[in-house]
Write a protein that holds these residues in place. Sequence first.
Motif, short mmCIF file in Angstrom:
data_model
loop_
_atom_site.label_atom_id
_atom_site.label_comp_id
_atom_site.label_asym_id
_atom_site.label_seq_id
_atom_site.Cartn_x
_atom_site.Cartn_y
_atom_site.Cartn_z
N LYS A 1 44.35 29.62 54.16
CA LYS A 1 45.26 28.52 53.84
C LYS A 1 45.84 27.95 55.13
O LYS A 1 46.13 28.72 56.04
CB LYS A 1 46.42 29.01 52.98
CG LYS A 1 46.05 29.51 51.61
CD LYS A 1 47.31 30.09 50.96
CE LYS A 1 47.01 30.81 49.67
NZ LYS A 1 48.19 31.55 49.16
N MET B 1 48.10 37.78 49.11
CA MET B 1 49.48 38.23 48.92
C MET B 1 49.93 38.00 47.49
O MET B 1 50.31 36.89 47.12
CB MET B 1 50.40 37.47 49.88
CG MET B 1 50.07 37.67 51.34
SD MET B 1 50.37 39.36 51.90
CE MET B 1 52.15 39.29 52.14
N GLU C 1 46.86 33.58 41.67
CA GLU C 1 47.78 33.06 42.70
C GLU C 1 49.19 33.06 42.14
O GLU C 1 49.42 32.54 41.05
CB GLU C 1 47.31 31.64 43.09
CG GLU C 1 48.29 30.83 43.91
CD GLU C 1 48.57 31.41 45.27
OE1 GLU C 1 49.62 32.04 45.44
OE2 GLU C 1 47.72 31.23 46.18
N ASP C 2 50.13 33.65 42.86
CA ASP C 2 51.51 33.76 42.34
C ASP C 2 52.38 32.55 42.64
O ASP C 2 53.39 32.34 41.99
CB ASP C 2 52.18 35.03 42.88
CG ASP C 2 52.25 35.05 44.39
OD1 ASP C 2 51.21 34.75 45.02
OD2 ASP C 2 53.30 35.34 44.96
N GLU C 3 51.99 31.73 43.62
CA GLU C 3 52.81 30.56 43.91
C GLU C 3 52.40 29.41 42.99
O GLU C 3 51.27 28.92 43.08
CB GLU C 3 52.64 30.15 45.38
CG GLU C 3 53.44 31.03 46.33
CD GLU C 3 52.91 30.96 47.74
OE1 GLU C 3 53.11 29.90 48.36
OE2 GLU C 3 52.30 31.94 48.20
N ASP D 1 44.18 35.41 45.62
CA ASP D 1 45.16 35.33 46.71
C ASP D 1 45.39 36.73 47.29
O ASP D 1 45.47 37.71 46.57
CB ASP D 1 46.47 34.75 46.17
CG ASP D 1 47.50 34.56 47.27
OD1 ASP D 1 47.09 34.26 48.40
OD2 ASP D 1 48.70 34.71 46.99
CA CA Z 1 50.76 34.58 47.24
#
Ligand code: CA
Length: 228
Positions: free
Chosen positions: A105, A55, A9-11, A53
Amino acid sequence: MNAKILIVEDEPAIQELLAFNVTQAGFQALRAEDADSAWQQIRNSMPDLILLDWMLPNTSGVILAKQLRSDARTKDIPIIMLTARGEERDKVLGLESGADDYITKPFSPRELMARIRAVLRRHVPQMPDEVVAAGGLELSPASHRVTARDATIELGPTEFRLLHFFMTHAERVYSRTQLLDQVWGTQVFVEERTVDVHIRRLRAALEPAEMDSLIQTVRGSGYRFSVK
Ligand code: CA
């Protein structure tokens, strides 16, 4: 041994939240923020499940899922796809890319944990098709048949997997925990004494052919398949 869950997950805030929930639920959390760092984590420490994730920067979650599925070392790792998209065609695309489940989400931690447990439970290690022979027994995964000196031995699915594991790992002692990991997969809710129940059934099935002594109890350690 706790199942290892890789969170891709990038966030940062969502990654933190996921790691917190996964750890609270008793799992071990590994983290990655993109496909490259995910592969690095996988090489270092093979996860039991991946929360992925959709994205991600550079390589999307869907592409990464396809890569994971086409690599022999990672093709059996269950994947749960995380996404903000809730459309039906995205869901289909996610599952077609090789994800085992899909969660939109925002999700509740409770729902996420239920999904993780369900996927871990139904995920059982794959068995190769080759016929194996040991100690006068012959086992064919493709036809799901076991024979002992030409007599057919009837086994339930778990006993069959257990015997397959033993025959391909003869003369070594395995603890109940190791057998659970190898034969049942990374299940979190199976008790160790379940192993004893299936060992008893396996011996009972082998008894008419006088082959129950192939499965030996090693006091204080576990079980061993031995032809000696
Ligand atoms: Ca993301």
